[in-house]
Every structure is written in structure tokens, then in C-alpha cells.
Design an enzyme around this catalytic site. Structure first.
Site, PDB file in Angstrom:
ATOM      1  N   ASP A  36       0.977  -1.133  -0.004  1.00  0.00           N
ATOM      2  CA  ASP A  36       0.050   0.037   0.047  1.00  0.00           C
ATOM      3  C   ASP A  36       0.829   1.377  -0.027  1.00  0.00           C
ATOM      4  O   ASP A  36       2.145   1.308   0.382  1.00  0.00           O
ATOM      5  CB  ASP A  36      -1.060  -0.227   1.198  1.00  0.00           C
ATOM      6  CG  ASP A  36      -2.032   0.686   1.151  1.00  0.00           C
ATOM      7  OD1 ASP A  36      -3.367  -0.084   1.090  1.00  0.00           O
ATOM      8  OD2 ASP A  36      -2.096   2.203   1.002  1.00  0.00           O
ATOM      9  N   ASN A  89      -5.775  -4.270  -6.286  1.00  0.00           N
ATOM     10  CA  ASN A  89      -6.830  -3.775  -5.555  1.00  0.00           C
ATOM     11  C   ASN A  89      -6.884  -2.159  -5.352  1.00  0.00           C
ATOM     12  O   ASN A  89      -8.032  -1.548  -5.113  1.00  0.00           O
ATOM     13  CB  ASN A  89      -7.295  -4.842  -4.255  1.00  0.00           C
ATOM     14  CG  ASN A  89      -8.216  -3.969  -3.337  1.00  0.00           C
ATOM     15  OD1 ASN A  89      -9.471  -3.969  -3.560  1.00  0.00           O
ATOM     16  ND2 ASN A  89      -7.738  -3.186  -2.436  1.00  0.00           N
ATOM     17  N   TYR A 154     -14.426   7.674 -12.969  1.00  0.00           N
ATOM     18  CA  TYR A 154     -14.074   6.399 -12.223  1.00  0.00           C
ATOM     19  C   TYR A 154     -14.702   5.226 -13.088  1.00  0.00           C
ATOM     20  O   TYR A 154     -14.257   4.471 -13.172  1.00  0.00           O
ATOM     21  CB  TYR A 154     -14.816   6.623 -10.882  1.00  0.00           C
ATOM     22  CG  TYR A 154     -14.861   5.429 -10.042  1.00  0.00           C
ATOM     23  CD1 TYR A 154     -13.694   5.305  -9.311  1.00  0.00           C
ATOM     24  CD2 TYR A 154     -15.618   4.398  -9.936  1.00  0.00           C
ATOM     25  CE1 TYR A 154     -13.575   4.207  -8.364  1.00  0.00           C
ATOM     26  CE2 TYR A 154     -15.900   3.396  -9.066  1.00  0.00           C
ATOM     27  CZ  TYR A 154     -14.779   3.171  -8.254  1.00  0.00           C
ATOM     28  OH  TYR A 154     -14.514   1.965  -7.396  1.00  0.00           O
ATOM     29  N   LYS A 158     -12.746   1.972 -14.335  1.00  0.00           N
ATOM     30  CA  LYS A 158     -12.952   0.867 -13.984  1.00  0.00           C
ATOM     31  C   LYS A 158     -13.574  -0.093 -15.073  1.00  0.00           C
ATOM     32  O   LYS A 158     -13.377  -1.287 -15.322  1.00  0.00           O
ATOM     33  CB  LYS A 158     -14.223   0.439 -12.848  1.00  0.00           C
ATOM     34  CG  LYS A 158     -13.551   0.960 -11.520  1.00  0.00           C
ATOM     35  CD  LYS A 158     -12.506   0.366 -10.840  1.00  0.00           C
ATOM     36  CE  LYS A 158     -12.131   0.673  -9.446  1.00  0.00           C
ATOM     37  NZ  LYS A 158     -11.154   0.214  -9.063  1.00  0.00           N
ATOM     38  N   ILE A 187     -19.699  -1.232  -1.107  1.00  0.00           N
ATOM     39  CA  ILE A 187     -19.201  -1.885   0.010  1.00  0.00           C
ATOM     40  C   ILE A 187     -18.659  -0.698   0.943  1.00  0.00           C
ATOM     41  O   ILE A 187     -18.000   0.353   1.029  1.00  0.00           O
ATOM     42  CB  ILE A 187     -17.878  -2.473  -0.440  1.00  0.00           C
ATOM     43  CG1 ILE A 187     -17.956  -3.282  -1.633  1.00  0.00           C
ATOM     44  CG2 ILE A 187     -17.246  -3.385   0.786  1.00  0.00           C
ATOM     45  CD1 ILE A 187     -19.040  -4.346  -1.438  1.00  0.00           C
ATOM     46  N   THR A 189     -16.703   0.977   3.215  1.00  0.00           N
ATOM     47  CA  THR A 189     -15.217   1.359   3.343  1.00  0.00           C
ATOM     48  C   THR A 189     -15.006   2.813   3.358  1.00  0.00           C
ATOM     49  O   THR A 189     -15.940   3.480   2.840  1.00  0.00           O
ATOM     50  CB  THR A 189     -14.214   0.688   2.431  1.00  0.00           C
ATOM     51  OG1 THR A 189     -14.543   1.548   1.047  1.00  0.00           O
ATOM     52  CG2 THR A 189     -14.757  -0.727   1.888  1.00  0.00           C
TER      53      THR A 189
END
Ligand SMILES: NC(=O)c1ccc[n+]([C@@H]2O[C@H](COP(=O)([O-])OP(=O)(O)OC[C@H]3O[C@@H](n4cnc5c(N)ncnc54)[C@H](O)[C@@H]3O)[C@@H](O)[C@H]2O)c1
Length: 275
Positions: A36, A89, A154, A158, A187, A189
Site C-alpha cells: 500500500d 485492488n 471512475y 473501472k 461496500i 469502506t
């Protein structure tokens, strides 16, 4: 254990889906390189895995920088001697009407969300070939399968991940490398924090926004990071040995169609049908 002794790299491992998937992978027996740009966060996840008897290391990487990605892969191979699984990811979100998107934001989004996946695959595949193959999974999005207002950059990034995935599946299938992606719905997060703040600035409470997002999914709720992690573990495992080139929705039915169809209330309709 579905990933026993598999050597894996997970990018974006410090938070959200990447963190949850790192924990799932470790539980399934994989050795995990937690990568990361947030070095401290990645280190904390690796420590959490080690504290519970798993095997993990961490490394700082900016997935949009080729030298960093090469280093991430060579350090993993130096540590464990091979590379079996790459989970691309790491990603960022951004929402704005297209007329207000600065060129620099478009570039940043493409660099991290799309070029990051390209660089990971480019440098992982030669290592995987040395051991007869491997599995690559990337995080695309529901927003890579359908258009979404305010999210055009975005969505473009994707959607790019989806077709890049399919192209590599075709290109490397005969060499034993499977390439798939997951398309999560909403999700829970930290990536959503800016959207919650935007909504608050426009007078909605975070609770109202969560409720609205939950209602957009036919199952009536948003997803949890581990639910994506378990799907990724399946795609990365030998259980998925005949699956390559798929963009798997992990989205509580979002891609199947709008809840309740054309304006009907789903719960009322289902309850009436059950009587
Ligand atoms: N949460 C959702 O609703 C949702 C839905 C669909 C897809 N996704 C995708 O899932 C992936 C993970 O997002 P999340 O929801 O867990 O968000 P998150 O913000 O919790 O985690 C993203 C992680 O990526 C890391 N990162 C960002 N830029 C990086 C870079 N240049 N190099 C390396 N690491 C970097 C961040 O430090 C962070 O740890 C992203 O690709 C995101 O687009 C999320």
C-alpha cells in the site's frame, strides 16, 4: 484451506477491501505481501496476520509508479521464492460532473485505477510463468459495467479494468495464467467518506445516504469488505481452475436489475407474492 502456501500480493492492503482480503487470504493459508502507499497501514495488517499465526510481510508501493511495482514483485519473490497470486485492488474514488473534472484528477484516477493494474500484471506475469502459471484478480466495480452520473472518470477507469482483464485472460490462458476481476457494489469502506461528506453538505445525513445506497441493492443492504474478500479468494484459488476472463459482480444483485423493477416497491411486491 483454499490457498495453502500460495504466495500472494495484495495492493491497497491497508484499508477496506484490501485489508479484509488480506485477512481472508491468510486464513486460507496464503503467504501475503500487504502492499500500500500507506506503509504504516500495510504494516499493521501484516502484523495482525502474524499475530494470529499467519505469514505476511508489508511493503510501500505507489501502484502508479513502475519502479515501485517492480520492487514490490521482486521483494516478494526474494522473500518467498515465487509468485502465485496478484490481487490488484488499490484504487481511489472521485465524483464530479464531467464539466468540472480537472485534467489532473482524470490523470490521477487513470494512473492509480487503471495504469496500476496494467503495471501489476506486466511485472507479475513473467514471475508466474517461471512456475507454470498463476492467478490474477483485480478490483473493477459495478461502476465499470454500467454508467453512473457524477462518476464518469471512475467508470471509465473501472470499465478499462474489465476489458483489460478479459484481454489478458485471452492472451495468457494457454500459459496457465487466469485473469479475472470482481465488480463490487457499494461496500462499507473509507473510500465513501468524501461522498458522505458531500451529501452532508447538501443537507442529507450519512444515515439517509447509507439507507438510500442499501435500497439500491436488491438484497436491501450494502456489502461488507470481507464479502468481496471471500469472492476474490475463490477466484484466486484452484477451485476456480476453469474460470478466466470474468467480471464477477459482488453486489447483492445490483447488476441483475433495479429492486422491484419499474417503480414497484420490492418488499411490498415480494410480501404480496408470498401470501
Ligand atoms: N467501497 C466500495 O463501495 C467499492 C465499490 C466498488 C469498487 N471499489 C474498489 O475497491 C478497491 C478498494 O477500495 P476500498 O473501498 O477498500 O477503499 P479504501 O479507501 O478503504 O482502500 C483503498 C486502499 O488503496 C490504497 N491506495 C490508494 N492509492 C494507492 C496507490 N497509488 N498505490 C497503492 N495503494 C494505494 C489506499 O491507501 C487504501 O489503503 C478500489 O479499487 C475501489 O475503487 C470499492
Amino acid at each position: 484451506m483454499r490457498l495453502k502456501d500460495k504466495v500472494s500480493i495484495i495492493t491497497g492492503a491497508a484499508s477496506g477491501i484490501g485489508k479484509a482480503t488480506s485477512l481472508v487470504f491468510a486464513r486460507e493459508g496464503a503467504k501475503v505481501m500487504c502492499a500500500d502507499v500507506n506503509a504504516g497501514g500495510a504494516e499493521a495488517v501484516a502484523r495482525q496476520i502474524a499475530d494470529t499465526g499467519g505469514e505476511a510481510e508489508s511493503i510501500k508501493v505507489d501502484v502508479s509508479v513502475e519502479a515501485d511495482v517492480k520492487n514490490m514483485i521482486s521483494q516478494t519473490v526474494a522473500r518467498w521464492g515465487r509468485l502465485d497470486i496478484l490481487y490488484n485492488n488499490a484504487g481511489i474514488g472521485y465524483g464530479m460532473p464531467v464539466t468540472q473534472v480537472p485534467e489532473s484528477e482524470w490523470d490521477r484516477l487513470m494512473d492509480i485505477n487503471l495504469k496500476g493494474v496494467f503495471l501489476g500484471c506486466k511485472h507479475a506475469i513473467p514471475e508466474m510463468l517461471k512456475n507454470g502459471g498463476g492467478a490474477i484478480v483485480s478490483t473493477a466495480s459495478d461502476a465499470g459495467l454500467i454508467g453512473t452520473a457524477m462518476l464518469s472518470p471512475y467508470c471509465a477507469s473501472k470499465g478499462g479494468v474489465v476489458l483489460f482483464t478479459k484481454s489478458l485472460a485471452v492472451e495468457w490462458g494457454a500459459m496457465g495464467i487466469r485473469v479475472n476481476c470482481v465488480c463490487p457494489g457499494v461496500i462499507r469502506t473509507p473510500i465513501l467518506d468524501p461522498f458522505l461528506q458531500q451529501a452532508q453538505a447538501m443537507g442529507a445525513t450519512p444515515e439517509e445516504l447509507w439507507e438510500r445506497m442499501a435500497r439500491a441493492h436488491p438484497v436491501g443492504r450494502v456489502g461488507e469488505p470481507e464479502e468481496v474478500g471471500r469472492a476474490v479468494a475463490f477466484l484466486a484459488s484452484d477451485e476456480a481452475s476453469f474460470i478466466t476472463g470474468v467480471a464477477l459482480p459482488v453486489d447483492g444483485g445490483f447488476q441483475a436489475g433495479p429492486p422491484g423493477g419499474y417503480g414497484a416497491d420490492q418488499r411490498v411486491a415480494s410480501a404480496q407474492a408470498a401470501q
